[in-house]
Design an enzyme around this catalytic site. Structure first.
Site, short mmCIF file in Angstrom:
data_model
loop_
_atom_site.label_atom_id
_atom_site.label_comp_id
_atom_site.label_asym_id
_atom_site.label_seq_id
_atom_site.Cartn_x
_atom_site.Cartn_y
_atom_site.Cartn_z
N PRO A 274 3.80 12.48 35.09
CA PRO A 274 4.47 11.23 35.39
C PRO A 274 3.57 10.03 35.13
O PRO A 274 2.37 10.07 35.39
CB PRO A 274 4.74 11.35 36.89
CG PRO A 274 3.60 12.17 37.39
CD PRO A 274 3.27 13.15 36.30
N GLY A 275 4.13 8.98 34.60
CA GLY A 275 3.38 7.74 34.41
C GLY A 275 4.06 6.61 35.17
O GLY A 275 3.61 6.17 36.23
N CYS A 343 5.31 -17.32 19.08
CA CYS A 343 6.20 -17.73 17.99
C CYS A 343 7.09 -16.59 17.55
O CYS A 343 6.93 -16.06 16.44
CB CYS A 343 5.38 -18.22 16.80
SG CYS A 343 4.55 -19.72 17.16
N GLU A 344 7.97 -16.15 18.43
CA GLU A 344 8.93 -15.09 18.13
C GLU A 344 10.14 -15.34 19.00
O GLU A 344 10.00 -15.56 20.20
CB GLU A 344 8.38 -13.70 18.54
CG GLU A 344 7.16 -13.24 17.81
CD GLU A 344 7.48 -12.36 16.61
OE1 GLU A 344 8.64 -11.95 16.43
OE2 GLU A 344 6.53 -12.10 15.86
N1 LLP Z 1 4.15 12.82 28.79
C1 LLP Z 1 4.40 12.54 27.49
C2 LLP Z 1 4.12 13.55 26.48
C3 LLP Z 1 4.90 11.28 27.15
O1 LLP Z 1 5.15 10.99 25.87
C4 LLP Z 1 5.14 10.31 28.16
C5 LLP Z 1 5.64 8.96 27.81
C6 LLP Z 1 4.85 10.66 29.49
C7 LLP Z 1 4.37 11.93 29.77
C8 LLP Z 1 5.03 9.71 30.63
O2 LLP Z 1 6.35 9.34 30.78
P1 LLP Z 1 6.81 8.49 32.06
O3 LLP Z 1 6.67 9.38 33.27
O4 LLP Z 1 5.97 7.29 32.16
O5 LLP Z 1 8.23 8.18 31.77
N2 LLP Z 1 6.64 2.14 26.61
C9 LLP Z 1 7.87 2.68 27.14
C10 LLP Z 1 7.69 4.10 27.64
C11 LLP Z 1 7.17 5.05 26.59
C12 LLP Z 1 6.90 6.42 27.15
C13 LLP Z 1 6.19 7.28 26.16
N3 LLP Z 1 5.86 8.58 26.62
C14 LLP Z 1 8.39 1.74 28.23
O6 LLP Z 1 7.79 0.72 28.47
O7 LLP Z 1 9.43 2.01 28.79
#
Ligand code: LLP
Length: 413
Positions: A274-275, A343-344
């Protein structure tokens, strides 16, 4: 409850005033609650209960050193997506065995490093990568621990830019081919096949794709074991969404129960990555109003000193983060398009925000910016990366100083 309190005014973060912090450190400024980050890590860990599991925090959401250190001391393992993230994890004191190394295009140098330090698992993305890891490990006379990233062909319901599990997506080995790739990996002298991995998307807000992925992967792992391939874990990636608008999101208990119920029949250790769920609600971006101007239709532009270079999500995904005012203003409510200085035309923070008209110098706080905020910030328009403050124990400390133009030019000649 740790974290930000928005009402009654004034806004606070664990007893600290973000306005006072901004007065001391300037804006744009990221502010994080250490207590909420740790609470959320612990809540997810607890929700997974007694079943053998490990939480690998996804560094891509936010890899500022102070935050990685905090999670490491709370007991979290990590998911790194580049050599840079591996290096940050190690600087933060993460044991290499607590790193899973994911990434759709790992370079030879990144693979060498991962094999050398002995990461917990390299999540291999293709048959070619399995072969490259085997050669590196064999040449060094070691066995590299690998998991195969599988693309289960499951379309999750999220923003099209952040779903990854469909057949048209570049990630992993299609499930139809994955059995052969795993059996091949298991027979290689330089490899120990320790797991299978899938991540079907981010900001998932319904159980459907989560449940289908978990049961598909559990079945896949069981079939492999029935074919005589020993495994240690099933890694189901990240993706648990948060509520950006205040409406109820998928509950962590339900998410965890779904994963555990699917994986339990295999007896294999469950890994999650989780992130956003851990750090998203624990961070906010504070910005100063630098201009206010009327539009022809009665709306106003409110221009901030922060935009897509500090928080890309509204420009890239049309994300809608809630805004809070840090200054009291009376007066009629008007419609404001809150935008950045770049500038976007896509450089917006929040369109159509109803609020009393702010004045130049006022502070606004952008909520739920702890994940994919500072991590996706850029130097576009030669803007220096913002400062970041961690609130901990009723006080705050800077975990990243504001970048200077001199820092940028240090890489150039
Ligand atoms: N594991 C893998 C292999 C991933 O590609 C990702 C996220 C995660 C874990 C973590 O996912 P999470 O739990 O955070 O949903 N920049 C985008 C999100 C891109 C996520 C990419 N991969 C945003 O701001 O919504």
């Amino acid at each position: 409850m740790a974290g930000f309190t928005f009402s009654p005014h004034p806004v606070t973060c664990d007893g600290v005033s973000p306005a006072a912090l901004a007065a001391a450190e300037g804006t744009p400024l990221y502010v994080y609650s250490a207590a909420l980050i740790v609470d959320r890590y612990r809540a997810l860990d607890a929700a997974l209960g007694a079943y053998p599991h490990r939480v690998h925090y996804a560094l891509k959401a936010n890899s500022t050193l102070g935050i990685v250190r905090l999670l490491q001391s709370a007991g979290s393992a990590v998911d790194a997506n580049s050599g840079g993230e591996v290096a940050v994890a190690r600087r933060a004191g993460v044991d290499p065995r607590d790193i899973v190394f994911t990434g759709v295009g790992k370079t030879a140098a990144e693979l060498e490093e991962a094999v050398c330090i002995g990461v917990g698992a390299i999540n291999a993305e293709s048959a070619g990568e399995v072969d490259r890891i085997d050669r590196i490990a064999t040449a060094r006379g070691v066995r590299a621990r690998v998991a195969v990233r599988i693309n289960p062909g499951i379309e999750a319901d999220s923003h099209p830019g952040i779903v990854t599990g469909g057949p048209e997506h570049k990630f992993g080995v299609p499930i139809e081919d994955a059995g052969a790739v795993c059996r091949d990996a298991a027979g290689r002298p330089g490899l120990a096949l320790v797991g299978v991995h899938a991540h079907v998307g981010s900001q998932l807000t319904s159980l459907d794709a989560v449940a289908r992925t978990a049961s598909t992967m559990a079945r896949f792992a069981q079939d492999l074991r029935d074919a005589g391939v020993a495994l240690e874990h099933v890694d189901l990636g990240g993706g648990l969404g948060i509520s950006y608008d205040g409406s109820p999101a998928l509950a962590v208990a339900e998410y965890a129960r779904t994963l555990v119920e699917a994986v339990a029949p295999t007896g294999l250790t469950l890994l999650v990555e989780p992130g956003r769920w851990i750090v998203g609600p624990a961070g906010a971006l504070v910005a100063t109003v630098v201009d206010v101007k009327p539009q022809r239709d009665g709306r106003y532009f409110v221009v901030l000193d922060a935009g897509m270079s500090e928080l890309l999500r509204p420009a890239l995904y049309g994300a809608r983060h809630r805004l809070e005012r840090l200054n009291e203003r009376s007066g009629p409510t008007v419609t404001c398009d809150v935008v950045g200085p770049i500038c976007e035309t896509t450089d917006v923070i929040r369109l159509g925000q109803s609020m009393p008209l702010p004045e130049v110098g006022d502070l606004l706080l952008v909520r739920d910016a702890g994940a994919y905020g500072s991590a996706m910030a850029s130097n576009y328009n030669r803007r220096a990366l913002p400062a970041e403050a961690l609130v901990e124990g009723g006080a705050w400390r800077m975990i990243r100083r504001r970048q200077t133009v001199e820092d940028l030019l240090a890489c150039e000649s």
